[in-house]
Design a protein around this motif. Structure first.
Motif, PDB file in Angstrom:
ATOM      1  N   VAL A 561      82.015  -1.872  15.555  1.00  0.00           N
ATOM      2  CA  VAL A 561      82.539  -0.665  16.203  1.00  0.00           C
ATOM      3  C   VAL A 561      81.403   0.111  16.858  1.00  0.00           C
ATOM      4  O   VAL A 561      81.537   0.623  17.972  1.00  0.00           O
ATOM      5  N   TYR A 562      80.260   0.205  16.168  1.00  0.00           N
ATOM      6  CA  TYR A 562      79.102   0.883  16.761  1.00  0.00           C
ATOM      7  C   TYR A 562      78.698   0.189  18.066  1.00  0.00           C
ATOM      8  O   TYR A 562      78.491   0.848  19.088  1.00  0.00           O
ATOM      9  N   SER A 563      78.567  -1.125  18.030  1.00  0.00           N
ATOM     10  CA  SER A 563      78.178  -1.864  19.237  1.00  0.00           C
ATOM     11  C   SER A 563      79.195  -1.657  20.352  1.00  0.00           C
ATOM     12  O   SER A 563      78.829  -1.533  21.524  1.00  0.00           O
ATOM     13  N   PHE A 564      80.481  -1.609  19.982  1.00  0.00           N
ATOM     14  CA  PHE A 564      81.502  -1.397  21.004  1.00  0.00           C
ATOM     15  C   PHE A 564      81.392   0.014  21.578  1.00  0.00           C
ATOM     16  O   PHE A 564      81.634   0.227  22.776  1.00  0.00           O
ATOM     17  N   GLY A 565      81.042   0.986  20.742  1.00  0.00           N
ATOM     18  CA  GLY A 565      80.831   2.342  21.253  1.00  0.00           C
ATOM     19  C   GLY A 565      79.717   2.393  22.280  1.00  0.00           C
ATOM     20  O   GLY A 565      79.822   3.081  23.301  1.00  0.00           O
ATOM     21  N   VAL A 566      78.627   1.647  22.025  1.00  0.00           N
ATOM     22  CA  VAL A 566      77.539   1.573  22.999  1.00  0.00           C
ATOM     23  C   VAL A 566      78.042   0.918  24.286  1.00  0.00           C
ATOM     24  O   VAL A 566      77.678   1.337  25.401  1.00  0.00           O
ATOM     25  N   LEU A 567      78.879  -0.102  24.146  1.00  0.00           N
ATOM     26  CA  LEU A 567      79.462  -0.758  25.317  1.00  0.00           C
ATOM     27  C   LEU A 567      80.287   0.230  26.143  1.00  0.00           C
ATOM     28  O   LEU A 567      80.221   0.237  27.380  1.00  0.00           O
ATOM     29  N   LEU A 568      81.070   1.088  25.478  1.00  0.00           N
ATOM     30  CA  LEU A 568      81.844   2.105  26.203  1.00  0.00           C
ATOM     31  C   LEU A 568      80.915   3.080  26.929  1.00  0.00           C
ATOM     32  O   LEU A 568      81.187   3.471  28.076  1.00  0.00           O
ATOM     33  N   LEU A 569      79.842   3.468  26.266  1.00  0.00           N
ATOM     34  CA  LEU A 569      78.877   4.355  26.927  1.00  0.00           C
ATOM     35  C   LEU A 569      78.263   3.679  28.148  1.00  0.00           C
ATOM     36  O   LEU A 569      78.019   4.324  29.175  1.00  0.00           O
ATOM     37  N   GLU A 570      78.024   2.391  28.049  1.00  0.00           N
ATOM     38  CA  GLU A 570      77.479   1.645  29.179  1.00  0.00           C
ATOM     39  C   GLU A 570      78.465   1.650  30.345  1.00  0.00           C
ATOM     40  O   GLU A 570      78.073   1.806  31.510  1.00  0.00           O
ATOM     41  N   LEU A 571      79.759   1.483  30.050  1.00  0.00           N
ATOM     42  CA  LEU A 571      80.784   1.517  31.093  1.00  0.00           C
ATOM     43  C   LEU A 571      80.840   2.885  31.773  1.00  0.00           C
ATOM     44  O   LEU A 571      81.032   2.983  32.988  1.00  0.00           O
ATOM     45  N   LEU A 572      80.681   3.942  30.985  1.00  0.00           N
ATOM     46  CA  LEU A 572      80.818   5.299  31.522  1.00  0.00           C
ATOM     47  C   LEU A 572      79.570   5.784  32.238  1.00  0.00           C
ATOM     48  O   LEU A 572      79.658   6.526  33.217  1.00  0.00           O
ATOM     49  N   THR A 573      78.405   5.407  31.737  1.00  0.00           N
ATOM     50  CA  THR A 573      77.159   5.923  32.309  1.00  0.00           C
ATOM     51  C   THR A 573      76.539   5.009  33.356  1.00  0.00           C
ATOM     52  O   THR A 573      75.740   5.459  34.178  1.00  0.00           O
ATOM     53  N   GLY A 574      76.881   3.724  33.311  1.00  0.00           N
ATOM     54  CA  GLY A 574      76.247   2.764  34.200  1.00  0.00           C
ATOM     55  C   GLY A 574      74.846   2.389  33.771  1.00  0.00           C
ATOM     56  O   GLY A 574      74.142   1.676  34.501  1.00  0.00           O
ATOM     57  N   LYS A 575      74.413   2.842  32.599  1.00  0.00           N
ATOM     58  CA  LYS A 575      73.061   2.568  32.106  1.00  0.00           C
ATOM     59  C   LYS A 575      73.090   1.394  31.132  1.00  0.00           C
ATOM     60  O   LYS A 575      73.992   1.285  30.303  1.00  0.00           O
ATOM     61  N   ALA A 576      72.086   0.540  31.204  1.00  0.00           N
ATOM     62  CA  ALA A 576      71.996  -0.632  30.328  1.00  0.00           C
ATOM     63  C   ALA A 576      71.310  -0.250  29.023  1.00  0.00           C
ATOM     64  O   ALA A 576      70.143   0.151  29.030  1.00  0.00           O
ATOM     65  N   GLU A 604      76.367  14.838  34.513  1.00  0.00           N
ATOM     66  CA  GLU A 604      75.126  14.068  34.438  1.00  0.00           C
ATOM     67  C   GLU A 604      75.288  12.798  33.608  1.00  0.00           C
ATOM     68  O   GLU A 604      74.546  11.839  33.778  1.00  0.00           O
ATOM     69  N   VAL A 605      76.240  12.797  32.713  1.00  0.00           N
ATOM     70  CA  VAL A 605      76.442  11.639  31.835  1.00  0.00           C
ATOM     71  C   VAL A 605      77.038  10.475  32.602  1.00  0.00           C
ATOM     72  O   VAL A 605      76.650   9.328  32.410  1.00  0.00           O
ATOM     73  N   PHE A 606      77.976  10.749  33.492  1.00  0.00           N
ATOM     74  CA  PHE A 606      78.790   9.686  34.075  1.00  0.00           C
ATOM     75  C   PHE A 606      78.092   8.977  35.228  1.00  0.00           C
ATOM     76  O   PHE A 606      77.295   9.557  35.959  1.00  0.00           O
ATOM     77  N   ASP A 607      78.443   7.701  35.363  1.00  0.00           N
ATOM     78  CA  ASP A 607      77.971   6.887  36.476  1.00  0.00           C
ATOM     79  C   ASP A 607      78.395   7.549  37.788  1.00  0.00           C
ATOM     80  O   ASP A 607      79.535   7.990  37.934  1.00  0.00           O
ATOM     81  N   GLN A 608      77.472   7.618  38.735  1.00  0.00           N
ATOM     82  CA  GLN A 608      77.775   8.250  40.017  1.00  0.00           C
ATOM     83  C   GLN A 608      78.948   7.577  40.720  1.00  0.00           C
ATOM     84  O   GLN A 608      79.680   8.216  41.477  1.00  0.00           O
ATOM     85  N   GLU A 609      79.144   6.286  40.450  1.00  0.00           N
ATOM     86  CA  GLU A 609      80.260   5.586  41.089  1.00  0.00           C
ATOM     87  C   GLU A 609      81.610   6.112  40.606  1.00  0.00           C
ATOM     88  O   GLU A 609      82.613   5.979  41.295  1.00  0.00           O
ATOM     89  N   LEU A 610      81.653   6.684  39.396  1.00  0.00           N
ATOM     90  CA  LEU A 610      82.913   7.197  38.856  1.00  0.00           C
ATOM     91  C   LEU A 610      83.240   8.584  39.389  1.00  0.00           C
ATOM     92  O   LEU A 610      84.409   8.985  39.397  1.00  0.00           O
ATOM     93  N   LEU A 611      82.241   9.317  39.816  1.00  0.00           N
ATOM     94  CA  LEU A 611      82.457  10.709  40.211  1.00  0.00           C
ATOM     95  C   LEU A 611      83.203  10.828  41.531  1.00  0.00           C
ATOM     96  O   LEU A 611      83.664  11.913  41.887  1.00  0.00           O
ATOM     97  N   ARG A 612      83.329   9.727  42.254  1.00  0.00           N
ATOM     98  CA  ARG A 612      84.037   9.793  43.538  1.00  0.00           C
ATOM     99  C   ARG A 612      85.553   9.726  43.357  1.00  0.00           C
ATOM    100  O   ARG A 612      86.295   9.984  44.305  1.00  0.00           O
ATOM    101  N   TYR A 613      86.026   9.392  42.134  1.00  0.00           N
ATOM    102  CA  TYR A 613      87.466   9.252  41.913  1.00  0.00           C
ATOM    103  C   TYR A 613      88.049  10.568  41.405  1.00  0.00           C
ATOM    104  O   TYR A 613      87.485  11.220  40.530  1.00  0.00           O
ATOM    105  N   GLN A 614      89.188  10.954  41.973  1.00  0.00           N
ATOM    106  CA  GLN A 614      89.802  12.239  41.666  1.00  0.00           C
ATOM    107  C   GLN A 614      90.780  12.102  40.488  1.00  0.00           C
ATOM    108  O   GLN A 614      91.332  11.042  40.227  1.00  0.00           O
TER     109      GLN A 614
END
Length: 675
Positions: A561-576, A604-614
């Motif tokens: 579950v911890y590893s999956f949480g990091v995976l979710l953060l990766e999806l949201l932030t775009g950071k590896a 600041e947390v979110f991937d810039q690619e996500l901020l374009r969606y309304q």
């Protein structure tokens, strides 16, 4: 006294109405406020502090007004507890949307909802409501969306749902409904789910167009996407010979007399048969010659291996993260071609020398392929191969058979288990067969070589999709795709956990989430840590590893579950997260996110690619909170993977409802679609 002219009468009435109207509206709003206060007293005394006499009713939390009436009540996750009182909600006669999802409400749904004739959307999912669905709901003729999933409703699904002719969404999943699914004929129905109940029988014909996920978890259901029911035959496709008039018998021409074959026709048939046999013999001879000539290159590869020839173990350029597992398919295959059968050259050498402890010289298949293997070790040896990547547990190859089919071959390293123990552990991995998990199709074992064969996933991994190319011409990965990937991966891991109390994936990371051509996610590489020795210590998974994990071979479900949480953060932030640090402060990804949101939610947390969606900000924040919950330092504070999958599903439904309704409230609940 002269009569007043008609225009003057009209003006007087208008003035009188304008004077009385505010009082009428005030009375209606006061009535609504009293109903809301009754609701607060019953289930939200401590949860709704803004509902007080010093704050205008239309400014209360979750309350929306129009023309002096309460038209929307949205209280998702507000901490409401207890049973809904009778005689409270029913007085909100102008209410169009009711959202009480994700609270702790229990007991039956009150019958007075039948008086809410304007009600168009009801969202009661993820509570503890019980009993049968009240008959009062079936009188709400304007109802478009009804979601009562993840409660404790019982009884049969009523055929009276057919009275809701405008219904477009009906979610009944995660309850305890029994019996058969009624024949629902709802012309506007587009979203439907009855999964994880106790239903049985055949899926009605008009519901068989729904996806398989809508019916899973009901062991007694059959038909449609779940396969044929006992005694049911597949429908004959239109245009097939069986569907044509007169099929199955001789042609009846010219008044019903059957034509007899002439002597010339019989002779022609006999000559044709002779030529057919000769042609077949010639074809067999040609195939035998080709097979013999094809064996010679394979033998040459074996000889090359004997004198030290090795496959090219290189890290493909331009790919981020490991390529472990079935795939480690990180985007397009590396532009590194290896000789034919190079991926299995070690297996060939071992087979030539007699194999391992038992001299095994064949692939052992799992699942449906075990009964009729589609290829054998020799076919694999003749395949051409490309390096996909080198990961923590070995090197992955794409192997293309002579018939054009492709598989992924994993050549393991650091595995020194005796064959009986290896077989036992690999059998547990191969037993996991699920549509959201990349299945282990076969394995080969010898003293010197261990090969695993998986389905090949042509679109590569989530890691490559997120980090592979950030140039200006890149197609951004939108919110819908990211959240769908998160949900499928969560369900895949949850299934692995459901196979046993100690079952775990052990190596969750973005390079082990592979994608189909439609960007559907599949979890790969599960169980491989159980095959390695005690000295194994991969550095590639450090960014995902739970703080309590000291032995990679013994990863708990909470560590997953911890590893999956990091995976979710990766999806949201775009950071590896595999980077040593993600910012100048030297923090890993979970701690960096927590340091940013400790003050307030920030873009600041979110991937810039996500901020374009309304209209997805609220859903992004909800998923971010879930990721933080999953990556809690203490294992007991993390949810289970089943709970994670449920919460992601809730978030996605909110986002979907919001887009369909064009509602900017961000709660996922909107008005009815145009009909």
């Amino acid at each position: 006294m002269a009569a007043m002219p008609p225009p003057a009468v009209g003006l007087a009435v208008l003035v009188l109405f304008a004077a009385v109207l505010p009082a009428i509206l005030a009375d209606d709003l006061n009535s609504d406020a009293q109903a809301l206060q009754a609701l607060r007293s019953a289930v939200g005394r401590s949860a709704l502090p803004s509902w007080n006499s010093t704050t205008p009713t239309c400014q209360w939390q979750g309350v929306t007004c129009e023309n002096g009436r309460v038209v929307e009540l949205r209280l998702p996750g507000a901490g409401l507890m207890g049973s809904l009182p009778s005689g409270a909600l029913g007085n909100l006669s102008a209410l169009r949307t009711l959202s009480l999802r994700y609270n702790a409400l229990t007991g039956p749904v009150p019958d007075d909802l039948s008086s809410l004739s304007e009600l168009r959307a009801i969202y009661l999912q993820h509570n503890g409501f019980s009993g049968e669905v009240p008959a009062s709901l079936f009188g709400l003729k304007n109802l478009v969306r009804l979601d009562i999933a993840d409660n404790k409703f019982t009884g049969e699904i009523s055929p009276d749902f057919n009275k809701l002719i405008r219904l477009g969404t009906l979610y009944l999943d995660g309850n305890s409904f029994t019996g058969e699914i009624p024949k629902l004929d709802l012309p506007a129905l587009e979203q439907f789910n009855v999964s994880y109940n106790q239903l049985n029988g055949s899926i009605p014909t008009k519901l068989r167009k729904m996806p398989k996920d809508a019916f899973l978890g009901n062991t007694g259901l059959c038909g449609g996407p779940l396969g044929l029911c006992p005694g049911e035959t597949a429908p004959t496709p239109a245009g097939s010979p069986e569907a044509q008039p007169g099929a199955g018998g001789a042609a009846d021409i010219g008044g019903g007399k059957k034509k007899k074959l002439s002597g010339g026709a019989i002779a022609g048939i006999a000559i044709g048969c002779v030529f057919g046999v000769l042609l077949l013999l010639a074809l067999l001879f040609f195939l035998c010659r080709k097979r013999s000539s094809a064996a010679r290159p394979a033998a040459a590869v074996e000889k090359g291996r004997d004198i030290g020839m090795e496959p090219l173990d290189v890290e493909p350029k331009g790919q981020n993260g490991s390529a472990a597992g079935a795939g480690g398919h990180n985007g397009a295959a590396a532009a590194v071609a290896v000789p034919a059968a190079a991926a299995a050259a070690g297996a060939a050498a071992a087979a030539k020398a007699g194999g391992g402890s038992t001299g095994s010289k064949k692939l052992i298949f799992f699942g449906p392929m075990a009964a009729a293997p589609p290829f054998d070790l020799e076919d694999l040896l003749r395949a051409s191969a490309e390096v996909l990547g080198k990961g923590a547990f070995g090197t992955a190859y794409k192997a293309v058979m002579e018939n054009g089919s492709a598989v992924a071959v994993k050549r393991l390293k650091d595995v020194d288990l005796p064959e009986p123990e290896f077989r036992e552990r690999i059998a547990a991995i191969g037993a996991v067969q699920h549509e959201l998990v990349v299945p282990l199709r076969a394995y080969y074992f010898s003293k010197d070589e261990k090969l695993l064969v998986y389905d090949y996933m042509s679109m590569g991994s989530l890691s490559a999709l997120l980090h592979g190319n950030r140039a200006s011409g890149r197609t951004p990965l939108d919110w819908e795709t990211r959240s769908a990937i998160a949900l499928a991966a969560a369900r895949g891991v949850a299934h692995i956990h459901s196979t046993g109390p100690t079952a775990s994936h052990g190596n969750i990371k973005s390079s082990n989430v592979l994608l189909t051509k439609n960007y559907e996610a599949r979890v790969s590489d599960h169980g491989l840590p159980t095959l390695v020795g005690p000295s194994f210590s991969p550095t590639r998974v450090s960014g995902y590893r739970a703080p309590e994990v000291t032995d990679i071979r013994r990863v708990s479900q909470k560590a997953d579950v911890y590893s999956f949480g990091v995976l979710l953060l990766e999806l949201l932030t775009g950071k590896a997260p595999t980077h040593a640090v993600v910012n100048e402060e030297g923090l890993d990804l979970p701690r960096w996110v927590q340091s940013v949101v400790r003050e307030e939610w920030t873009a600041e947390v979110f991937d810039q690619e996500l901020l374009r969606y309304q209209n997805v900000e609220e859903e992004m924040v909800q998923l971010l909170q879930l990721a933080i919950d999953c990556s809690a330092q203490h294992p007991d504070r993390r949810p289970t993977m089943a709970e994670v999958a449920t919460r992601i599903d809730e978030i996605r439904r909110s986002s979907l409802g919001d887009r369909q309704a064009g509602d900017s409230a961000g709660d996922g609940e909107g008005d009815e679609p145009s009909l």
